[in-house]
Structures are given as C-alpha cells and as structure tokens.
Design an enzyme around this catalytic site. Structure first.
Site, PDB file in Angstrom:
ATOM      1  N   THR A 268      -3.405  14.573  -2.727  1.00 36.57           N
ATOM      2  CA  THR A 268      -3.069  15.357  -1.492  1.00 36.57           C
ATOM      3  C   THR A 268      -3.546  16.726  -2.308  1.00 36.57           C
ATOM      4  OG1 THR A 268      -1.478  14.194  -0.761  1.00 36.57           O
ATOM      5  CG2 THR A 268      -1.674  16.373   0.043  1.00 36.57           C
TER       6      THR A 268
ATOM      7  N   GLU B 141      -4.524   9.583   1.128  1.00 34.53           N
ATOM      8  CA  GLU B 141      -3.903   8.356   1.311  1.00 34.53           C
ATOM      9  C   GLU B 141      -2.780   8.436   2.196  1.00 34.53           C
ATOM     10  OE1 GLU B 141      -0.743   8.110   0.186  1.00 34.53           O
ATOM     11  OE2 GLU B 141      -0.245   9.994  -0.764  1.00 34.53           O
TER      12      GLU B 141
ATOM     13  N   LYS C  12      -4.426  14.861   6.725  1.00 32.24           N
ATOM     14  CA  LYS C  12      -3.361  14.595   5.720  1.00 32.24           C
ATOM     15  C   LYS C  12      -2.127  15.612   5.893  1.00 32.24           C
ATOM     16  CE  LYS C  12      -1.107  13.122   2.334  1.00 32.24           C
ATOM     17  NZ  LYS C  12      -0.621  11.789   2.171  1.00 32.24           N
TER      18      LYS C  12
ATOM     19  N   GLY D 193      19.509  12.132  10.136  1.00 32.14           N
ATOM     20  CA  GLY D 193      20.256  12.007   8.942  1.00 32.14           C
ATOM     21  C   GLY D 193      20.498  12.988   7.896  1.00 32.14           C
TER      22      GLY D 193
ATOM     23  N   GLY E 238      13.237  13.664   2.053  1.00 32.80           N
ATOM     24  CA  GLY E 238      12.963  13.992   0.840  1.00 32.80           C
ATOM     25  C   GLY E 238      11.572  13.279   0.289  1.00 32.80           C
TER      26      GLY E 238
ATOM     27  N   CYS F  97       6.541  13.989  -1.232  1.00 33.55           N
ATOM     28  CA  CYS F  97       5.263  14.294  -0.348  1.00 33.55           C
ATOM     29  C   CYS F  97       5.730  15.453   0.721  1.00 33.55           C
ATOM     30  CB  CYS F  97       4.887  12.889   0.513  1.00 33.55           C
ATOM     31  SG  CYS F  97       4.300  11.763  -0.559  1.00 33.55           S
TER      32      CYS F  97
ATOM     33  N   LYS G 209      14.854   7.193  -0.223  1.00 36.91           N
ATOM     34  CA  LYS G 209      14.939   6.430   0.940  1.00 36.91           C
ATOM     35  C   LYS G 209      14.977   5.135   0.474  1.00 36.91           C
ATOM     36  CE  LYS G 209      10.094   5.217   1.760  1.00 36.91           C
ATOM     37  NZ  LYS G 209       8.822   5.458   2.715  1.00 36.91           N
TER      38      LYS G 209
HETATM   39  C1  UGA Z   1       5.205   9.912   3.521  1.00 36.26           C
HETATM   40  C2  UGA Z   1       4.222   9.520   4.721  1.00 36.26           C
HETATM   41  O1  UGA Z   1       5.035   8.795   5.793  1.00 36.26           O
HETATM   42  C3  UGA Z   1       3.060   8.695   4.294  1.00 36.26           C
HETATM   43  O2  UGA Z   1       2.293   8.408   5.291  1.00 36.26           O
HETATM   44  C4  UGA Z   1       2.149   9.506   3.277  1.00 36.26           C
HETATM   45  O3  UGA Z   1       1.225   9.027   2.810  1.00 36.26           O
HETATM   46  C5  UGA Z   1       3.181   9.879   2.060  1.00 36.26           C
HETATM   47  O4  UGA Z   1       4.385  10.623   2.755  1.00 36.26           O
HETATM   48  C6  UGA Z   1       2.168  10.714   1.067  1.00 36.26           C
HETATM   49  O5  UGA Z   1       2.078  11.938   1.391  1.00 36.26           O
HETATM   50  O6  UGA Z   1       2.075  10.166  -0.044  1.00 36.26           O
HETATM   51  P1  UGA Z   1       7.056   8.787   1.982  1.00 36.26           P
HETATM   52  O7  UGA Z   1       7.228  10.125   1.515  1.00 36.26           O
HETATM   53  O8  UGA Z   1       6.984   7.714   1.047  1.00 36.26           O
HETATM   54  O9  UGA Z   1       5.807   8.851   2.930  1.00 36.26           O
HETATM   55  O10 UGA Z   1       8.196   8.357   3.062  1.00 36.26           O
HETATM   56  P2  UGA Z   1       8.673   8.337   4.683  1.00 36.26           P
HETATM   57  O11 UGA Z   1       8.850   6.991   4.975  1.00 36.26           O
HETATM   58  O12 UGA Z   1       7.502   8.981   5.502  1.00 36.26           O
HETATM   59  O13 UGA Z   1       9.951   9.216   4.692  1.00 36.26           O
HETATM   60  C7  UGA Z   1      10.087  10.485   4.058  1.00 36.26           C
HETATM   61  C8  UGA Z   1      11.294  11.023   4.258  1.00 36.26           C
HETATM   62  O14 UGA Z   1      11.875  11.101   5.470  1.00 36.26           O
HETATM   63  C9  UGA Z   1      12.574  10.240   3.929  1.00 36.26           C
HETATM   64  O15 UGA Z   1      13.536  10.753   3.026  1.00 36.26           O
HETATM   65  C10 UGA Z   1      13.244   9.418   4.972  1.00 36.26           C
HETATM   66  O16 UGA Z   1      14.520   8.967   4.724  1.00 36.26           O
HETATM   67  C11 UGA Z   1      13.065  10.539   5.790  1.00 36.26           C
HETATM   68  N1  UGA Z   1      13.023  10.206   7.319  1.00 36.26           N
HETATM   69  C12 UGA Z   1      12.090   9.325   7.846  1.00 36.26           C
HETATM   70  C13 UGA Z   1      14.298  10.655   8.401  1.00 36.26           C
HETATM   71  O17 UGA Z   1      15.036  11.181   7.725  1.00 36.26           O
HETATM   72  N2  UGA Z   1      13.982  10.231   9.670  1.00 36.26           N
HETATM   73  C14 UGA Z   1      13.007   9.419  10.005  1.00 36.26           C
HETATM   74  O18 UGA Z   1      13.011   8.936  11.338  1.00 36.26           O
HETATM   75  C15 UGA Z   1      12.060   9.070   9.220  1.00 36.26           C
END
Ligand code: UGA
Length: 429
Positions: free
Chosen positions: A120, A150, A203, A252, A256, A259, A319
């Site tokens: 990114t 990505e 992105k 929640g 974190g 990203c 997560k």
């Molecule tokens: C995120 C994006 O979802 C990906 O599409 C992107 O490619 C990636 O960043 C990146 O830029 O590389 P990621 O950080 O792995 O992916 O995880 P997520 O599943 O998006 O969750 C991010 C945070 O949001 C976690 O702490 C999760 O617990 C929190 N979250 C997610 C919530 O608190 N509530 C939700 O409804 C969803």
C-alpha cells in the site's frame, strides 16, 4: 513467464505461492537470510491458516524458490511484485522499504520488465517511484511501473487471493496493464484497469470505508449501552437495508492490525499535504482509540478500584486466526489496566510467543483454565472460536468473581447468565 516477488510477509508469500501454484516460475526474495533459510526448509515464520500447505505445494511443484540475491531473483524475469511493508512513521507511510526494494530491482534488472507495487503506497507519489526507477536502472533497460493493490485479510489471505472480489491494476501503459491483468485472467471477478492514482485511491478508500463502518457501529453501541438498548437488534435492522448491508458492523473493542490504523492516518495526513482535509477519518481514528477504554470503564464500574484485582484477557491477537499483534487493542487494554494497578493475565491460542516479546507486565499461560483461576473479571478481547467451546461451568468454579466483559459480543450470553455469570457486552443488555 517468470515472476519475482520481493518480500516474504503474508502478502508476499501468499502472492508468490499463488502464482507458483498456477504453474508460473516464481522466485520469492527477502533481504533477511534467516527468513529465506527457514522458508527453504518449508517453515513459515508466522501463523496464517492454509499458508504452510500452499507454500509447500508450490515448492513441491518446483515452481517456487527463495533467495536473498537480487541477481538470481531477477534473471529472466518478466514481472516483479513489490510486497514489502509500509509501516507508519510520524503519521505517514514509511517508504524506506519500498525505496530500497525499487532501487535494488532497478540496479539489477538486465532486461525489460514491469515492476508492480502491491504494497500500500501513498497517493500522489507516482513520480517519486518513476524517478527512482529511472535514476537507478541500466540505460538500455525499459522498466514500467504498475500498481496492483492487495485486498488480503489476515487469517483468510490464502482464500482471498484465490477468490478476490476484484482485481485492481493501475498504470499508464495499456500493454503493461494487459500483461498484469492476464496473470489473473482465470479468476471469476471484475478486473479494473485504471491509472495509478485511481488504483491506489480504491485501496485507501476501501480500508477507510471499512474502518469508518466499525467506528460508526462502535459509537452506536456506546449509545445503545447508555440507553439499555440492543446493538445486535439495531445492527440487524440497519443491515437489512440493502443499501447499507450488515458486513463490518460488528461492534467491539476497536479495530487493529497492520492496515486500518496506519492506512487511515496515512490517508488523511497525505490529503493534508495535498492541501485537502479528510477530517472524517480523524474522527474514525479518535473513536477507535477510545473504544478499548469503554471496556475498562465497564470493569471499573463493576469492580471499583482495580488495584490488586486480577483481570484475565482471553485473546490477544488483533483478530482471530492470526498471531499478529500490530495495533492490537489488547495491548492498549493491558497498559490501561496496569496503569490502574490491576494484575493482568492473558491467554491466546497463537499469539503468546509474540506477546512475550512486548515485555509487558502480564502473566501469560497456555492453559486457559489456569489463567482464569481466581479472576475478578474475564475479558473476551479476541473472538477465537476456541473460547466458544470452553467449559464455562468449570471456569465459574475457578474464578473469584463470575464476571465477564465480552469485548466482541461473541460468547453465548444467555448460557453464561444461566451459569451465574454477570455478563456485559458492548451495547447489549
Ligand atoms: C484489512 C482489509 O479487510 C483487507 O481487505 C486489506 O487487504 C487489509 O486490511 C490490508 O490493507 O492489507 P485485516 O487488517 O487483515 O484486513 O483485517 P480485517 O478483517 O479487515 O479486520 C481489521 C480490524 O477490524 C480487526 O481488528 C477486526 O477485529 C476489526 N473489525 C472488523 C471489527 O471490529 N468489526 C467488524 O465488523 C469487522
């Protein structure tokens, strides 16, 4: 066709093994020899479901090799993916890894090729990258620069790579755009070919929008808490509007990871440098920073003074299905509880080793029942499936006070209440 992937983090490894498993020759490069030695033995330096088998299969096919040597990696190459980190530094994206990778590639390339930025990278720096390439490349070599952001989520990265919602490619030369698009031609999803800045904006916009949804719902949950309403019912009602949908509206303890936090900060900082503002994202960040404190407030309102109280945290990774602790809400929570004099204990199915390295004053244990013994409060921080299947009756008999704060509204609250636990979620009764 030969591909080189620079970087062996979860994006680099997933990308490299993905193309290798499709039968393309891939060399994965990293400048850290210990990482490459481990990978050559098939050892993955972090926890990502399915990645071990994915890499192993690519190696078995004879299509994936690892090296620290740019000359070897770039021999006969056609396309080079840059998948190095862009961590946060002074509210901006630290571009030093992108810079050194780009220079090394340009210096060592002896044939025409396309460099693809998967990491990114910030908006508005296209000319900086192109200049870097032109200043360092050999005069008779033609190098084109394309971006292909990505969209891999940690924990489901292998699946996401093979089942993307879209592929985004940005560049100036239609020939290069076509060549990179062809690498993904077997995928059943839209392939968006656009200019570099638009691709990067897609992105940043995606991550910022998702983070905004989370802060929105967390703020809403705090209001529901005050009113003794149910955020679960509110989100259900909200999400049934097809224009809104119900994804990424799980309240929640805050978001974190490597990203969202860094990307939203880098995005509004870069916008400011361009003379624009994106204050909406500052508010998203502010709400997120405060969210873990709402959990502390719930504990204090029940236990009063925390000095000497034993608080047990279940789940430490940012997560589930990852051992990544970058910007994990658990870290903020531990620091806040310690500052109030609490004794903090913790368990996580995968992240204990990484947590130890943070040198925080927390007692970590692999035995979840042992960790819960004599607790004054248990906090569910990360929603690992593992915690759903615990013997909560047994835990009830071990704790000092049967009090649970469910930071993800994840556990079976009715069952816990029936077992005699005092249960507090986020915006739920
Ligand atoms: C995120 C994006 O979802 C990906 O599409 C992107 O490619 C990636 O960043 C990146 O830029 O590389 P990621 O950080 O792995 O992916 O995880 P997520 O599943 O998006 O969750 C991010 C945070 O949001 C976690 O702490 C999760 O617990 C929190 N979250 C997610 C919530 O608190 N509530 C939700 O409804 C969803």
């Amino acid at each position: 066709m030969k591909i080189t992937v620079v970087g062996t983090g979860y994006v680099g490894l997933v990308t490299g093994s993905y193309f290798a498993n499709k039968g393309i020759e891939v060399v994965n490069l990293d400048i850290l020899p210990e990482k490459i030695t481990a990978l050559q033995k098939g050892e993955i330096p972090f926890y990502e479901p399915g990645l071990h088998d994915f890499v192993k299969e690519a190696i078995r096919l004879g299509k994936l090799t690892f090296t620290t040597d740019y000359k070897i990696a770039l021999k006969d190459v056609d396309v080079i993916f840059i998948c190095v980190g862009t961590p946060s530094k002074n509210s901006k994206a630290d571009l030093s890894f992108i810079e050194s990778a780009t220079i090394s590639i340009a210096e060592n390339l002896t044939r025409d090729a396309i460099i693809v930025g998967k990491s990114t990278i910030p908006i508005g720096i296209k000319d900086w990258v192109v200049d870097l390439i032109n200043k360092n490349k050999q005069p008779d070599v033609k190098i084109d620069w394309v971006v292909n952001p990505e969209f891999l989520s940690e924990g489901t990265a292998v699946f996401d790579m093979q089942n993307p919602s879209r592929v985004v490619i940005g560049g100036e030369s239609s020939d290069s755009l076509e060549k990179v698009a062809n690498l993904y031609s077997d995928l059943n999803c839209p392939i968006i070919k656009t200019d570099v800045e638009s691709a990067i904006l897609i992105k940043y916009a995606s991550n910022s929008f998702l983070a905004t949804k989370i802060s929105f719902v967390n703020n809403l949950a705090n209001i529901a808490d005050k009113l003794d309403a149910s955020i679960t019912d509110v989100v259900y009602g909200l999400g049934l509007d097809p224009r809104i949908g119900n994804k990424f509206l799980k309240p929640g303890i805050g978001f974190g990871g490597s990203c969202f936090p860094k990307d939203i900060t880098a995005f509004y900082t870069r916008a400011e440098e361009l003379g624009l503002d994106f204050n909406l994202l500052k508010e998203v960040e502010r709400i997120n920073l405060l969210q873990s404190e709402t959990i502390v407030t719930k504990i204090v309102s029940e236990l009063g003074e925390l000095k000497g109280k034993k608080i047990t945290l279940l789940g430490l990774s940012f997560k589930p299905e990852t051992d990544d602790l970058r910007e994990a809400p658990s870290v903020k929570l531990v620091k806040s509880l310690l500052s109030k004099g609490a004794r903090v204990f913790g368990h996580d199915p995968e992240a204990l080793e990484n947590f130890k390295k943070l040198n925080l004053e927390i007692d970590l244990s692999e035995d979840v029942y042992e960790t819960c013994k004599k607790s004054d409060a248990i906090v569910l921080v990360t929603e690992w499936q593992f915690y759903l299947w615990l013997d909560w009756e047994r835990i009830k008999s071990l704790v000092k006070k049967a009090f649970i704060v469910d930071g993800r509204n994840f556990l079976d609250k009715n069952k816990l209440k029936e077992s005699g636990f005092l249960y507090k979620g986020v915006g739920v009764r």
